[in-house]
Design an enzyme around this catalytic site. Structure first.
Site, PDB file in Angstrom:
ATOM      1  N   CYS A   9       0.859  -1.186   0.000  1.00 35.70           N
ATOM      2  CA  CYS A   9       0.000   0.000   0.000  1.00 35.70           C
ATOM      3  C   CYS A   9       0.892   1.232   0.000  1.00 35.70           C
ATOM      4  O   CYS A   9       2.081   1.150   0.287  1.00 35.70           O
ATOM      5  CB  CYS A   9      -0.894   0.040   1.250  1.00 35.70           C
ATOM      6  SG  CYS A   9      -2.011  -1.359   1.419  1.00 35.70           S
ATOM      7  N   GLY A  35      -0.252   0.052  -5.045  1.00 32.32           N
ATOM      8  CA  GLY A  35      -1.579  -0.519  -4.864  1.00 32.32           C
ATOM      9  C   GLY A  35      -2.548   0.031  -5.892  1.00 32.32           C
ATOM     10  O   GLY A  35      -2.672   1.247  -6.026  1.00 32.32           O
ATOM     11  N   ASN A 109       0.160   1.351   5.975  1.00 32.74           N
ATOM     12  CA  ASN A 109       0.922   0.505   5.054  1.00 32.74           C
ATOM     13  C   ASN A 109       1.629  -0.553   5.882  1.00 32.74           C
ATOM     14  O   ASN A 109       2.431  -0.218   6.745  1.00 32.74           O
ATOM     15  CB  ASN A 109       1.927   1.356   4.278  1.00 32.74           C
ATOM     16  CG  ASN A 109       2.904   0.527   3.447  1.00 32.74           C
ATOM     17  OD1 ASN A 109       4.034   0.944   3.238  1.00 32.74           O
ATOM     18  ND2 ASN A 109       2.481  -0.629   2.985  1.00 32.74           N
ATOM     19  N   GLY A 110       1.327  -1.817   5.631  1.00 32.47           N
ATOM     20  CA  GLY A 110       1.964  -2.890   6.385  1.00 32.47           C
ATOM     21  C   GLY A 110       0.977  -3.991   6.707  1.00 32.47           C
ATOM     22  O   GLY A 110      -0.074  -4.119   6.074  1.00 32.47           O
ATOM     23  N   TYR A 260      12.488  -4.574  -5.621  1.00 32.60           N
ATOM     24  CA  TYR A 260      11.366  -4.538  -6.563  1.00 32.60           C
ATOM     25  C   TYR A 260      10.319  -3.465  -6.300  1.00 32.60           C
ATOM     26  O   TYR A 260       9.940  -2.730  -7.202  1.00 32.60           O
ATOM     27  CB  TYR A 260      10.687  -5.915  -6.582  1.00 32.60           C
ATOM     28  CG  TYR A 260       9.380  -5.967  -7.338  1.00 32.60           C
ATOM     29  CD1 TYR A 260       9.337  -5.727  -8.709  1.00 32.60           C
ATOM     30  CD2 TYR A 260       8.179  -6.250  -6.694  1.00 32.60           C
ATOM     31  CE1 TYR A 260       8.136  -5.768  -9.416  1.00 32.60           C
ATOM     32  CE2 TYR A 260       6.977  -6.303  -7.381  1.00 32.60           C
ATOM     33  CZ  TYR A 260       6.954  -6.059  -8.742  1.00 32.60           C
ATOM     34  OH  TYR A 260       5.780  -6.094  -9.427  1.00 32.60           O
TER      35      TYR A 260
END
Length: 478
Positions: A9, A35, A109-110, A260
């Protein structure tokens, strides 16, 4: 169609700008790669909070009309790919509540590894949850905290959760930015400076936060620093202050951000991503050289590593695969079935470059192996004399519990096959991965370990949780 880990995210926060919602929208647009499922923005005019969330891409959700209904000088935003919770607008973030601590909006985020445990306990105590997202657990913990002030209640809640979290929170007049004590996920802080003439009139700089610094470039902000692990930065009418709500833990920065996830033009964990990607390619060339005519990246994620491999090896770099950037979410396949249609829709080989050549294909990872197999076949069919696959990270043998949507262990090809067996499966003439130590070195790790490499080693920095508990990805059969 793509055999990749799904980007987790992205979050953004703006404090003190007349067009806060527009800047949040632009920041989310720059973070769209993190996302593509849903997005949302909550703004504050310092009287009340205004929200808009929907499924889809950022540019499609936030029209001029929608943004005009998000007034105020404060805003937070979120773009989502579900790592925990179902894919629906109900789970889109930011989550907004009106509780005993006032109006709060939160974006995360996580992934919280103990969310289900806490949720079950809270439900037994009478709490009612509106979503299936682990983020809502944090909101309930803040509301139930016995601490009197909101910063203390947030700190109290965060000490109860375990896992990966970079959070932005907003009240009517304040923005909070927080990272977990191990620093799994990135969170950068920046500033939009006001001219000296406006400073004399009492105007203050706008303070901004984002998952990656590439969001700052689009909105004219200057990168200042990372929010530190275990730190809470608060921006309000009185200015900026920082505190540590928990002691800094053993560092577990997600190394896959550099391999990535993050854009190469970002600074992540205080290090330019492009430096790591190129160094990964150079190290790969040192460890696994091979006689060849051209180096070809699998676009877009393999490009920078391929440039590094080419520079180190002296083998010329060529764009032998062209990516179609305009592939929609759905497409109509011809009735006469086309082999490898999904990959061909996205990538097309340049026959004039590949024909008769010994090709080194560079990619960042092999997850299930299905896409790599199709790409190798595509390059061979375009006339390549040999195809050597080189991967700029070690074999991925374990799922992630910290905010990355990964398949279970039985669906990860490297967890179940040797490198030689994978080579045979994908149909390459040779296959080599980067070593674990080589990857760490390329990403700038010093004497003390700073990166989480659990997906390559199976050694988790927090208490292990069964993958079924955090709803792994549903695997599409090739």
């Amino acid at each position: 169609m793509t055999d990749k880990f799904k980007d987790e995210c992205g979050v953004v926060a703006i404090h003190g700008h007349a067009e806060a919602a527009k800047l949040a929208y632009l920041g989310l647009h720059a973070l769209q790669h993190r996302g593509q499922e849903s997005a949302g923005i909550v703004s504050s005019d310092e009287q009340r909070l205004h929200t808009h969330k929907a499924m889809g891409l950022v540019a499609d959700i936030f029209t001029e009309d929608v943004l005009s209904r998000l007034p105020g000088r404060l805003a937070i935003g979120h773009t989502r790919y579900s790592t925990s919770g179902d894919s629906s607008v109900l789970n889109a973030q930011p989550i907004m509540v009106d509780c005993n601590k006032g109006m709060i909006a939160l974006a995360h985020n996580g992934n919280l590894v103990n969310a289900n445990l806490i949720r079950h306990r809270l439900e037994q105590q009478g709490s009612i949850f509106q979503t299936t997202s682990d983020t809502e657990v944090v909101v309930h913990l803040i509301a139930q905290s016995k601490e009197q002030t909101l910063p203390e209640a947030i700190a109290d809640a965060l000490r109860r959760i375990e896992g990966a979290f970079s959070l932005v929170l907003m009240t009517r007049d304040r923005v909070f930015a927080v990272r977990d004590p191990r620093g799994f996920r990135p969170l950068a802080m920046g500033r939009i400076s006001v001219p000296a003439t406006e400073q004399e009139a009492g105007r203050k700089d706008a303070i901004v936060f984002a998952s990656e610094s590439c969001a700052f470039d689009l909105i004219g902000a200057t990168y200042e620093r990372e929010v530190k692990p275990g730190e809470m930065v608060v921006v309000g009418p009185e200015g900026i202050y920082s505190r540590y709500y928990a002691p800094k833990g053993e560092q577990s920065n997600c190394i896959f951000e550099h391999v990535y996830f993050s854009r190469p033009d970002s600074i992540v964990f205080g290090r330019p991503v492009v430096e790591s990607r190129e160094a990964l390619g150079r190290q790969l060339a040192k460890e696994s050289p091979v006689e060849a005519d051209i180096v070809v990246p699998v676009p877009d994620s393999g490009v920078t590593a391929a440039m590094g491999y080419s520079a180190e090896s002296g083998v010329p770099f060529r764009f032998g695969l062209i990516r179609n950037h305009y592939v929609g979410r759905t497409f109509i396949e011809p009735e006469q079935s086309v082999r490898d249609f999904g990959v061909k829709l996205k990538l097309n080989p340049v026959r004039s470059l590949l024909e008769g050549k010994r090709v080194i294909l560079i990619d960042d990872s092999i997850v299930r192996g299905t896409t790599s197999r199709k790409i190798v076949r595509m390059v061979r069919n375009a006339g390549a004399r040999a195809v050597h696959m080189r991967i700029s990270c070690p074999p991925t043998i374990s799922p992630c519990f910290y905010g990355v949507d990964t398949p279970s262990k039985k669906q990860l090809i490297a967890a179940n096959k040797s490198v030689e067996e994978i080579r045979q499966y994908i149909g390459a003439d040779s296959l080599a991965y980067l070593s674990l130590e080589g990857m760490k070195q390329a990403c700038g790790e010093g004497e003390a370990p700073t990166y989480c490499t659990a997906c390559y080693t199976g050694k988790y920095p927090t208490q292990w949780v069964d993958v079924e508990e955090i709803q792994p990805a549903i695997v599409q059969q090739p």
